[in-house]
Motif scaffolding. Structure first.
Motif, PDB file in Angstrom:
ATOM      1  N   TRP A   1      -4.342  -8.263 -16.734  1.00 35.28           N
ATOM      2  CA  TRP A   1      -4.005  -6.933 -16.277  1.00 35.28           C
ATOM      3  C   TRP A   1      -2.901  -7.389 -14.601  1.00 35.28           C
ATOM      4  CZ3 TRP A   1      -2.259  -3.366 -19.852  1.00 35.28           C
ATOM      5  CH2 TRP A   1      -3.343  -3.563 -21.114  1.00 35.28           C
ATOM      6  N   GLN A   2      -3.213  -8.786 -14.350  1.00 36.40           N
ATOM      7  CA  GLN A   2      -2.655  -8.682 -13.063  1.00 36.40           C
ATOM      8  C   GLN A   2      -1.193  -9.045 -12.825  1.00 36.40           C
ATOM      9  OE1 GLN A   2      -4.829 -11.325 -10.718  1.00 36.40           O
ATOM     10  NE2 GLN A   2      -5.036 -10.740  -9.264  1.00 36.40           N
ATOM     11  N   LEU A   3      -0.488  -9.263 -13.812  1.00 38.36           N
ATOM     12  CA  LEU A   3       1.094 -10.407 -13.429  1.00 38.36           C
ATOM     13  C   LEU A   3       1.504  -8.796 -14.622  1.00 38.36           C
ATOM     14  CD1 LEU A   3       2.812 -11.915 -12.172  1.00 38.36           C
ATOM     15  CD2 LEU A   3       2.943 -12.939 -14.440  1.00 38.36           C
ATOM     16  N   HIS A   4       2.360  -8.303 -13.814  1.00 37.03           N
ATOM     17  CA  HIS A   4       3.565  -6.774 -14.720  1.00 37.03           C
ATOM     18  C   HIS A   4       4.504  -6.834 -14.989  1.00 37.03           C
ATOM     19  CE1 HIS A   4       2.628  -2.956 -16.086  1.00 37.03           C
ATOM     20  NE2 HIS A   4       3.805  -2.414 -15.882  1.00 37.03           N
ATOM     21  N   ASP A   5       5.563  -7.076 -16.301  1.00 41.96           N
ATOM     22  CA  ASP A   5       6.953  -7.102 -15.835  1.00 41.96           C
ATOM     23  C   ASP A   5       7.564  -6.352 -15.659  1.00 41.96           C
ATOM     24  OD1 ASP A   5       9.121  -8.208 -16.674  1.00 41.96           O
ATOM     25  OD2 ASP A   5       8.366  -8.486 -18.882  1.00 41.96           O
ATOM     26  N   PHE A   6       8.107  -6.376 -15.303  1.00 43.54           N
ATOM     27  CA  PHE A   6       9.271  -5.441 -14.072  1.00 43.54           C
ATOM     28  C   PHE A   6      10.338  -5.607 -14.588  1.00 43.54           C
ATOM     29  CE2 PHE A   6       6.193  -3.706 -11.061  1.00 43.54           C
ATOM     30  CZ  PHE A   6       5.184  -2.937 -11.401  1.00 43.54           C
ATOM     31  N   SER A   7      10.752  -6.966 -15.647  1.00 42.73           N
ATOM     32  CA  SER A   7      12.045  -6.939 -15.440  1.00 42.73           C
ATOM     33  C   SER A   7      13.134  -6.642 -15.880  1.00 42.73           C
ATOM     34  CB  SER A   7      12.014  -8.348 -16.156  1.00 42.73           C
ATOM     35  OG  SER A   7      11.726  -8.769 -17.261  1.00 42.73           O
ATOM     36  N   PHE A   8      12.865  -5.493 -16.836  1.00 45.16           N
ATOM     37  CA  PHE A   8      14.126  -5.101 -17.566  1.00 45.16           C
ATOM     38  C   PHE A   8      15.355  -4.986 -17.449  1.00 45.16           C
ATOM     39  CE2 PHE A   8      13.909  -2.130 -21.617  1.00 45.16           C
ATOM     40  CZ  PHE A   8      15.134  -2.237 -22.209  1.00 45.16           C
TER      41      PHE A   8
ATOM     42  N   VAL B   1      -8.735   2.030  -4.088  1.00 48.14           N
ATOM     43  CA  VAL B   1      -7.625   1.619  -4.069  1.00 48.14           C
ATOM     44  C   VAL B   1      -6.996   0.276  -4.574  1.00 48.14           C
ATOM     45  CG1 VAL B   1      -7.085   3.673  -2.218  1.00 48.14           C
ATOM     46  CG2 VAL B   1      -8.038   1.407  -1.436  1.00 48.14           C
ATOM     47  N   ARG B   2      -5.859  -0.055  -4.953  1.00 45.72           N
ATOM     48  CA  ARG B   2      -6.065  -1.051  -4.973  1.00 45.72           C
ATOM     49  C   ARG B   2      -4.096  -1.691  -4.217  1.00 45.72           C
ATOM     50  NH1 ARG B   2     -10.411  -1.425  -5.917  1.00 45.72           N
ATOM     51  NH2 ARG B   2     -10.840  -2.588  -7.733  1.00 45.72           N
ATOM     52  N   VAL B   3      -3.878  -2.865  -4.761  1.00 45.17           N
ATOM     53  CA  VAL B   3      -1.558  -3.250  -3.988  1.00 45.17           C
ATOM     54  C   VAL B   3      -1.643  -3.260  -4.964  1.00 45.17           C
ATOM     55  CG1 VAL B   3      -0.596  -4.219  -2.123  1.00 45.17           C
ATOM     56  CG2 VAL B   3      -3.045  -3.508  -1.592  1.00 45.17           C
ATOM     57  N   MET B   4      -0.395  -3.202  -5.214  1.00 49.87           N
ATOM     58  CA  MET B   4       0.346  -3.753  -6.179  1.00 49.87           C
ATOM     59  C   MET B   4       1.854  -4.289  -5.357  1.00 49.87           C
ATOM     60  SD  MET B   4       2.117  -2.418  -9.939  1.00 49.87           S
ATOM     61  CE  MET B   4       2.388  -3.864 -10.449  1.00 49.87           C
ATOM     62  N   TYR B   5       2.371  -5.598  -5.566  1.00 50.15           N
ATOM     63  CA  TYR B   5       3.910  -6.060  -5.041  1.00 50.15           C
ATOM     64  C   TYR B   5       4.768  -6.671  -6.388  1.00 50.15           C
ATOM     65  CZ  TYR B   5       6.776  -7.016  -1.933  1.00 50.15           C
ATOM     66  OH  TYR B   5       7.364  -7.078  -0.523  1.00 50.15           O
ATOM     67  N   GLY B   6       5.635  -5.804  -6.290  1.00 52.06           N
ATOM     68  CA  GLY B   6       6.682  -6.312  -7.236  1.00 52.06           C
ATOM     69  C   GLY B   6       8.079  -6.403  -7.079  1.00 52.06           C
ATOM     70  N   ASP B   7       8.487  -7.253  -5.864  1.00 47.92           N
ATOM     71  CA  ASP B   7       9.203  -7.933  -5.673  1.00 47.92           C
ATOM     72  C   ASP B   7       9.524  -9.393  -5.285  1.00 47.92           C
ATOM     73  OD1 ASP B   7      12.479  -7.322  -4.490  1.00 47.92           O
ATOM     74  OD2 ASP B   7      11.237  -7.610  -2.696  1.00 47.92           O
ATOM     75  N   SER B   8       9.796  -9.651  -5.755  1.00 51.13           N
ATOM     76  CA  SER B   8      10.664 -11.089  -5.833  1.00 51.13           C
ATOM     77  C   SER B   8       9.349 -12.184  -5.528  1.00 51.13           C
ATOM     78  CB  SER B   8      11.220 -11.766  -4.339  1.00 51.13           C
ATOM     79  OG  SER B   8      12.435 -11.065  -4.234  1.00 51.13           O
TER      80      SER B   8
ATOM     81  N   TYR C   1     -11.396 -11.742   0.441  1.00 55.12           N
ATOM     82  CA  TYR C   1     -10.819 -10.577  -0.424  1.00 55.12           C
ATOM     83  C   TYR C   1     -11.203 -11.358  -2.060  1.00 55.12           C
ATOM     84  CZ  TYR C   1     -10.548  -7.254   3.332  1.00 55.12           C
ATOM     85  OH  TYR C   1     -10.357  -6.682   4.550  1.00 55.12           O
ATOM     86  N   ALA C   2     -11.798 -10.598  -2.207  1.00 52.47           N
ATOM     87  CA  ALA C   2     -11.528 -10.895  -4.364  1.00 52.47           C
ATOM     88  C   ALA C   2      -9.793 -10.837  -4.848  1.00 52.47           C
ATOM     89  CB  ALA C   2     -12.492 -10.263  -5.691  1.00 52.47           C
ATOM     90  N   ALA C   3      -9.621 -11.693  -6.557  1.00 57.06           N
ATOM     91  CA  ALA C   3      -8.321 -11.527  -6.265  1.00 57.06           C
ATOM     92  C   ALA C   3      -7.851 -10.103  -7.446  1.00 57.06           C
ATOM     93  CB  ALA C   3      -8.376 -12.960  -7.599  1.00 57.06           C
ATOM     94  N   GLU C   4      -8.911  -9.397  -7.619  1.00 59.57           N
ATOM     95  CA  GLU C   4      -8.637  -8.325  -8.703  1.00 59.57           C
ATOM     96  C   GLU C   4      -8.121  -7.163  -7.219  1.00 59.57           C
ATOM     97  OE1 GLU C   4     -12.674  -6.294  -8.760  1.00 59.57           O
ATOM     98  OE2 GLU C   4     -13.208  -8.075  -9.088  1.00 59.57           O
ATOM     99  N   ASN C   5      -8.043  -7.323  -6.301  1.00 56.49           N
ATOM    100  CA  ASN C   5      -7.219  -6.560  -5.135  1.00 56.49           C
ATOM    101  C   ASN C   5      -6.043  -6.387  -5.128  1.00 56.49           C
ATOM    102  OD1 ASN C   5      -9.694  -5.593  -3.408  1.00 56.49           O
ATOM    103  ND2 ASN C   5      -9.933  -7.598  -3.027  1.00 56.49           N
ATOM    104  N   VAL C   6      -5.589  -6.888  -6.000  1.00 56.04           N
ATOM    105  CA  VAL C   6      -4.128  -6.931  -5.536  1.00 56.04           C
ATOM    106  C   VAL C   6      -3.917  -7.025  -7.381  1.00 56.04           C
ATOM    107  CG1 VAL C   6      -4.146  -9.612  -5.333  1.00 56.04           C
ATOM    108  CG2 VAL C   6      -2.210  -7.296  -5.133  1.00 56.04           C
ATOM    109  N   VAL C   7      -2.133  -6.903  -7.784  1.00 57.56           N
ATOM    110  CA  VAL C   7      -1.553  -6.874  -8.773  1.00 57.56           C
ATOM    111  C   VAL C   7      -0.742  -7.155  -9.125  1.00 57.56           C
ATOM    112  CG1 VAL C   7      -0.813  -5.772 -10.999  1.00 57.56           C
ATOM    113  CG2 VAL C   7      -2.611  -5.082 -10.628  1.00 57.56           C
ATOM    114  N   LEU C   8       0.525  -8.180  -9.133  1.00 58.61           N
ATOM    115  CA  LEU C   8       1.928  -8.335  -9.010  1.00 58.61           C
ATOM    116  C   LEU C   8       3.313  -8.496 -10.205  1.00 58.61           C
ATOM    117  CD1 LEU C   8       0.472 -12.251  -7.730  1.00 58.61           C
ATOM    118  CD2 LEU C   8       0.623  -9.884  -6.106  1.00 58.61           C
ATOM    119  N   GLY C   9       3.639  -8.228  -9.531  1.00 63.40           N
ATOM    120  CA  GLY C   9       5.248  -7.438 -10.451  1.00 63.40           C
ATOM    121  C   GLY C   9       6.032  -8.397 -10.436  1.00 63.40           C
ATOM    122  N   ALA C  10       6.243  -9.348 -11.590  1.00 68.89           N
ATOM    123  CA  ALA C  10       7.306 -10.343 -12.330  1.00 68.89           C
ATOM    124  C   ALA C  10       8.789  -9.491 -12.952  1.00 68.89           C
ATOM    125  CB  ALA C  10       6.600 -11.122 -13.337  1.00 68.89           C
TER     126      ALA C  10
END
Length: 515
Positions: A193-200, A377-384, A402-411
């Protein structure tokens, strides 16, 4: 007042549309092959890579092409009256090439055959295929229809280079995020679930978004590209094998339209309202509508009682600025000098970054590997986001403890739309023909291309085998015995499938998502 289009303006779909889904210059190729040609064999190969560290391409998308193009797109043509179909093709031919000698006899013969007399052989979808090794071959099965092999080259190439390219890029991300998870004690299942598809919205059309998004889903489950779920149900249905399980998933999430609807003065109320109407479960909140640092240091502390009592994480989503700096802080830049005096968090929040600021407010706990995991709380960044930025962010988090699970990235489309057929030099080329019963090994080898990366193609009948180390290798000028044992096995012939894969099976072949 509303109006409707005049009846004369309404059109029906062309019954020969599939026959014009090719390059215009191919329409006359039937007469350009050597006289007496009775067989053509071509292959689809990824010949090179423009992405550093990627030397294999994930084979994906052929099954969808075979169903959508070779069966469904041609159905109206084969179902139509023969004379009507040939007349329509002739009219299109005249409009494109003008009076010519191409003729329509071959089209009439194809209509009478009632299917595409071709055979496709391929490695299993989901296979990581080395560069210069073919993933697909296509061959004519009847002498009269030798011309059809490269007639459909255009549609074949256009249909599979993009989903296989997306699947390969997702596979690269998966390797980066798996490594970060292992280093910092994060459960490997979280990486699904760590890379989320925002490309549509950034893709060149719904069909491209669906196919590319399906490639993403071979390595991840997180996606908002719902068109990909329909693509998978249509072309990689669970009835072809085991149950596909969960294809994709998402969580309730806001966007700027929602977060800015109450205006800047009402921003705190907007956050509170959204949390109150979503009292449980993970939820993602865009937080950079106006001032990200104000949200982190003023609005969220005022909502701490709600956030800490919820069953589920509140995911804070910054969406502008340098991704690694915003998430991790400028202090974590590689080679950053240690300041004489650490600034106050309130005076220079960018120095600390989102994760550290959330840690200061909500706290964290250390996992078994000794890395901190934020509370509630967690962090998500999905731009570029790019693979390089994903590696930078996870490395900087690790350095900061910090563990990697603190962040989710948007592709988004920055990942999946900024690619071309040349990303992996994907091409369909003829390797073998038969003329008057005699086989000819065919290849191209432009002397003018040698200084710019060879364009030499494979030659002869082809087979794919495994080396002693288990890797795939190409056999050119293959013998019948080598072809029989080849990993390029028949998957479709003469109008029907010989083998199908479910999406779960394709995922299993790739091996990034546990069944």
């Amino acid at each position: 007042m509303t109006t409707t289009a005049p009846a004369a303006a309404l059109t029906t779909a062309s019954i020969t549309a599939a026959l014009f889904q090719t390059d215009a210059y191919k329409l006359g190729h039937i007469h350009m092959y050597p006289q007496g040609t009775t067989k053509v064999l071509s292959n689809f190969t990824n010949r090179g890579s423009r992405i550093e560290g990627v030397d294999h391409v994930v084979h994906f998308g052929l099954q969808a092409f075979l169903q959508k193009f070779c069966i469904e797109a041609f159905a109206p043509f084969f179902a139509a009256d023969e004379d009507d179909a040939v007349a329509e093709y002739q009219a299109g031919l005249n409009d494109i090439l003008g009076p010519n000698t191409v003729g329509t006899g071959h089209i009439r013969a194809l209509h009478r055959r009632g299917y595409l007399p071709l055979i496709f052989r391929a490695v299993p979808e989901g296979t990581r295929v080395p560069l210069q090794v073919p993933s697909v071959t296509v061959e004519s099965t009847e002498p009269e229809f030798f011309w059809l092999v490269n007639y459909i080259e255009t549609a074949l190439s256009a249909s599979i280079w993009q989903p296989s390219t997306a699947a390969t890029i997702a596979d690269k991300y998966r390797g980066i995020l798996d490594a970060a998870a292992e280093k910092t004690g994060t459960d490997a299942a979280f990486v699904d679930w760590q890379l989320h598809d925002f490309s549509f919205r950034g893709m060149p059309g719904v069909e491209a978004a669906a196919a590319s998004g399906a490639g993403h889903l071979l390595s991840f489950k997180g996606s908002d590209s719902l068109a990909s779920a329909d693509f998978i149900r249509r072309y990689y249905n669970s009835s072809f094998g085991v149950d596909n399980g969960q294809i994709l998933g998402s969580i309730p999430a806001s966007e700027h339209a929602v977060m800015c609807a109450g205006g800047q003065d009402g921003e705190a109320g907007t956050f509170r309202h959204i949390l109150e109407v979503n009292p449980s479960g993970n939820i993602s909140l865009v937080s950079d509508g106006y001032d990200l640092w104000h949200v982190l240091q003023n609005i969220l502390p005022g909502l701490k009682d709600i956030i800490t009592c919820r069953d589920g994480n509140v995911v804070i989503r910054p969406d502008s600025g340098d991704p690694a700096d915003i998430v991790c802080g400028t202090s974590t830049r590689p080679g950053a000098a240690v300041p004489d005096a650490v600034p106050a968090m309130t005076s220079d929040p960018a120095f600390f970054g989102v994760v550290a600021i959330l840690d200061a407010e909500f706290g964290s706990a250390r996992n078994q590997a000794g890395y901190k995991v934020l509370n509630n709380v967690r962090v998500m960044y999905g731009d570029s986001i790019t693979p390089e930025r994903a590696a930078d962010i996870t490395a900087r988090l690790e350095t900061a403890g910090y563990a990697a699970e603190n962040v989710v990235l948007g592709a988004g489309s920055f990942t999946y739309q900024y690619v071309t057929r040349d990303t992996f030099s994907s091409a369909v080329k003829v390797t073998y023909i038969e003329v008057n019963g005699e086989g000819r090994n065919v290849f191209k080898d432009p002397i003018t291309a040698k200084g710019f990366g060879s364009k030499r193609s494979a030659t002869g009948r082809l087979a794919v085998t495994r080396n002693d180390d288990g890797g795939l290798a190409l056999i050119e000028k293959a013998t019948p015995e080598q072809e029989e044992a080849s990993l390029l096995q028949p998957v479709w012939a003469n109008g029907g499938f010989l083998r199908r894969q479910s999406f779960a099976d394709v995922r299993a072949v790739l091996g990034n998502i546990a069944s």
